[in-house]
Design a protein around this motif. Sequence first.
Motif, PDB file in Angstrom:
ATOM      1  N   PHE A  27     107.219 -16.131  77.140  1.00 17.52           N
ATOM      2  CA  PHE A  27     108.401 -15.965  78.002  1.00 17.52           C
ATOM      3  C   PHE A  27     108.953 -14.537  77.902  1.00 17.52           C
ATOM      4  CE2 PHE A  27     108.464 -20.597  78.186  1.00 17.52           C
ATOM      5  CZ  PHE A  27     108.803 -20.785  79.514  1.00 17.52           C
ATOM      6  N   THR A  31     109.417 -11.421  80.947  1.00 16.53           N
ATOM      7  CA  THR A  31     110.521 -10.512  81.243  1.00 16.53           C
ATOM      8  C   THR A  31     110.091  -9.052  81.153  1.00 16.53           C
ATOM      9  OG1 THR A  31     111.262 -10.353  78.959  1.00 16.53           O
ATOM     10  CG2 THR A  31     112.202 -12.125  80.257  1.00 16.53           C
ATOM     11  N   PRO A 316     116.932 -12.591  78.075  1.00 12.86           N
ATOM     12  CA  PRO A 316     117.913 -13.680  78.216  1.00 12.86           C
ATOM     13  C   PRO A 316     117.892 -14.570  76.978  1.00 12.86           C
ATOM     14  CG  PRO A 316     116.566 -13.513  80.188  1.00 12.86           C
ATOM     15  CD  PRO A 316     115.967 -12.573  79.178  1.00 12.86           C
ATOM     16  N   GLU A 318     118.447 -17.503  76.680  1.00 15.83           N
ATOM     17  CA  GLU A 318     117.978 -18.860  76.973  1.00 15.83           C
ATOM     18  C   GLU A 318     116.554 -19.098  76.488  1.00 15.83           C
ATOM     19  OE1 GLU A 318     119.900 -17.120  79.005  1.00 15.83           O
ATOM     20  OE2 GLU A 318     121.609 -18.464  78.773  1.00 15.83           O
ATOM     21  N   ILE A 319     115.807 -18.000  76.221  1.00  9.14           N
ATOM     22  CA  ILE A 319     114.453 -18.160  75.674  1.00  9.14           C
ATOM     23  C   ILE A 319     114.511 -19.037  74.417  1.00  9.14           C
ATOM     24  CG2 ILE A 319     112.644 -16.921  74.397  1.00  9.14           C
ATOM     25  CD1 ILE A 319     112.766 -14.759  76.398  1.00  9.14           C
ATOM     26  N   ASP A 321     116.705 -21.373  73.742  1.00  8.21           N
ATOM     27  CA  ASP A 321     116.912 -22.782  74.128  1.00  8.21           C
ATOM     28  C   ASP A 321     115.569 -23.420  74.457  1.00  8.21           C
ATOM     29  OD1 ASP A 321     119.607 -22.542  73.880  1.00  8.21           O
ATOM     30  OD2 ASP A 321     119.979 -22.174  76.008  1.00  8.21           O
ATOM     31  N   ILE A 322     114.771 -22.668  75.211  1.00 10.78           N
ATOM     32  CA  ILE A 322     113.448 -23.185  75.574  1.00 10.78           C
ATOM     33  C   ILE A 322     112.651 -23.455  74.303  1.00 10.78           C
ATOM     34  CG2 ILE A 322     111.315 -22.700  76.829  1.00 10.78           C
ATOM     35  CD1 ILE A 322     112.962 -20.847  78.656  1.00 10.78           C
TER      36      ILE A 322
ATOM     37  N   GLY B 102     117.513 -24.661  79.425  1.00 10.00           N
ATOM     38  CA  GLY B 102     117.042 -23.333  79.038  1.00 10.00           C
ATOM     39  C   GLY B 102     116.234 -22.666  80.130  1.00 10.00           C
ATOM     40  N   PHE B 106     117.021 -19.326  82.313  1.00  7.71           N
ATOM     41  CA  PHE B 106     116.124 -18.192  82.111  1.00  7.71           C
ATOM     42  C   PHE B 106     115.666 -17.624  83.450  1.00  7.71           C
ATOM     43  CE2 PHE B 106     111.714 -16.662  81.586  1.00  7.71           C
ATOM     44  CZ  PHE B 106     111.907 -15.659  80.651  1.00  7.71           C
ATOM     45  N   ILE B 109     118.401 -15.987  85.645  1.00  5.81           N
ATOM     46  CA  ILE B 109     118.653 -14.585  85.306  1.00  5.81           C
ATOM     47  C   ILE B 109     117.538 -13.701  85.857  1.00  5.81           C
ATOM     48  CG2 ILE B 109     118.817 -12.953  83.373  1.00  5.81           C
ATOM     49  CD1 ILE B 109     120.106 -15.279  81.773  1.00  5.81           C
ATOM     50  N   LEU B 110     116.295 -14.202  85.698  1.00  6.20           N
ATOM     51  CA  LEU B 110     115.152 -13.391  86.115  1.00  6.20           C
ATOM     52  C   LEU B 110     115.084 -13.221  87.635  1.00  6.20           C
ATOM     53  CD1 LEU B 110     113.613 -12.543  83.653  1.00  6.20           C
ATOM     54  CD2 LEU B 110     111.710 -13.980  84.386  1.00  6.20           C
TER      55      LEU B 110
END
Lengths: 374, 298
Positions: A27, A31, A316, A318-319, A321-322, B102, B106, B109-110
């Motif tokens: 992930f 990015t 981010p 949130e990576i 969270d994943i 999540g 993610f 944002i991307l």
Amino acid sequence: MKRKTLMINLAVPLMAVLFSLAVGALFILITGKNPFFVYSILFSGIFGNLYGIGQLFFYATPLIFTGLAVAFAFKAGLFNIGCEGQLYMGSLLCAWTGCVFSGLPGLLLIPVCLAAAAAGGAAWGFIPGMLKAKTGAHEVITTIMLNFIALAFTNYIVTSHFFVPGTVRTPQIAAAARLPAIAGILPGFKGSSLNFSFFIALAAALAVWYILYLSRFGYELRAMGYNPAAGEYAGVDSSKMMIVTLAVSGGISGLVGSNYVMGYKYYFEQGFSGGVGFMGIAVALLGKNHPFGIIAASLLFGGLSFGSLLVNSVVPKEILDILQAVVILSVVVGNTVFSRILLRNSATGDDKPDTQRADAIIGEQVSREGLRRK
Amino acid sequence: MTDFVLNILLQTVRISVPYILAAVGGVFSESSGVINIGLEGIMLNGAFCSVVGTYYLGNPWLGLIAGVTGGIITSVIHAVSCIRYKVNHIVSGVAINIFAVGITKFFLILVFGSSSNSARIIPLKLITFPVIGGISPVIVITVFIVVLAHVILFKTPFGLRLRACGENPAAADSLGINVWLMRYSGVAISGALAGLAGAWLAMQQSQFTSNMSSGRGFIALAAMIFGKWTPLGATGAALIFGLAESIQIHVQTMGVNIPSQFIQSIPYLLTIIVLSGLIGRSEPPAAVGKPYPEELSL
């Protein structure tokens, strides 16, 4: 066989973590950033100084409580996914107690507030236990529903009855009810929110370990979880057991209030938990439902939570969270895959019947002989 | 007065649509024997996929299809871990929910450069009916789906086989029914419907907002239980929950103050009540949550 059990209990979580970090790297690559760079920020941020380590312990604290709560119920064959609701009820009652009984001296007020936190959570765990024992209503569904009722109820209290105007939080608790911050004692931890609640969490882990593995109650609890029919036969009152187990589990969840309400912000605020109740399930799974495993798993997930803030300026957050979800799935899938391999291997040159072999592999000390002795 | 009542009823339907779709989906999954508490996460992924689909393809109908596809893909993860790897269904569902929060953030944002909401998308054209006025075609689709779900589940061989796998997989297997296939289908159907429910949410707001399913998947779960694991029952329950919310909103604008938190708790309270058998006991399919074939595990 014992060695195989140990291997599966250590190898699966380790591989799950490594696999998840690899998925995380994927992930990060999406990015357009370098995974090694991001992970190095994460590690140096956490382990580079005492502040980072303090924050790591601070973020791990509530997870130890919720992880223990889930595991405690799970050992009895019960699935408590109501930690979120239980910790809200416990924390609100804790904050209320800390405000109302402000006249008490600290030596008395701190234990009273801790008891309130545990009692609030225990009450919210008692309900599904009672419903399951008396009516057979499945605890998974009732605890989910009670989560939402607890959220609505606490939300109602902090918007209509017990709040600081203009906010959705309670007033601050009395100074005497507050747990000391570690930074106040060891200046090296300056800036970190780590407080005495961490030690309460460690003590809780020790207590759960003692109860589960060294007490008669814990023995009966595990017997019921392992084989309810055999447990009943050996004289375990399963109805009573369900109620007590879920109430204790809820009480442990409620103690999350000691970290946030008594040791960090000194008030109860709507939405403060950030989902630690649900993460408790992941922690318990990764820690293999063992109190010491749970401490290790809490440090990992706590590290991820804190780490997500460290890397947020680069990728981010949130990576992470994943990653949590990937850890959960890979641990449980890994369990199945590993046990299939082990069962296949041990099937050759071993003439024990299947069930007996499975008992041995599971490695639980609750054997039929043991039950008969009672 | 009729306007007032009509408004309440129309709003009830609008609030209930995602509950109905996801709850009927849940009925399919659980009838086949797979517990699906991942409805919440599937809905969220469906919502996000439908927005991305509409945004890039420029057509809300294609967006709707993207939402359904996203829902199916998410549900297949759940199906593989529950059926192929015999993972505890609750654990897998919890993971799906965490995963969805999540991954949608993610990519939010991307793709859209914001952690709170997406760009606005073209909404679906409304269909105009006499008296009630313009309503979304998704509402029409939902009515169709409910009737179809009832017929499929109770009047076709497929439905009978599906239910057999949830009640007694060993018996179904001995009659030559492919239990795995039935369970995969059940979960995939729940994914499609929960994905559509998510797409509806996104279309209503013409955008994706972070965590926009906000507990609706769990209300759908409650509706499924309250409706005793049948499509028509689940729909009725979803409408009751929607009506309660709608009345609360209207009553509040009139100045009567019922705490909204109390109304929000009604679905959950009712579910606990029917589950404990205080009023008309609700019982799940016998083999729900049990892997087949049973396997020794560690």
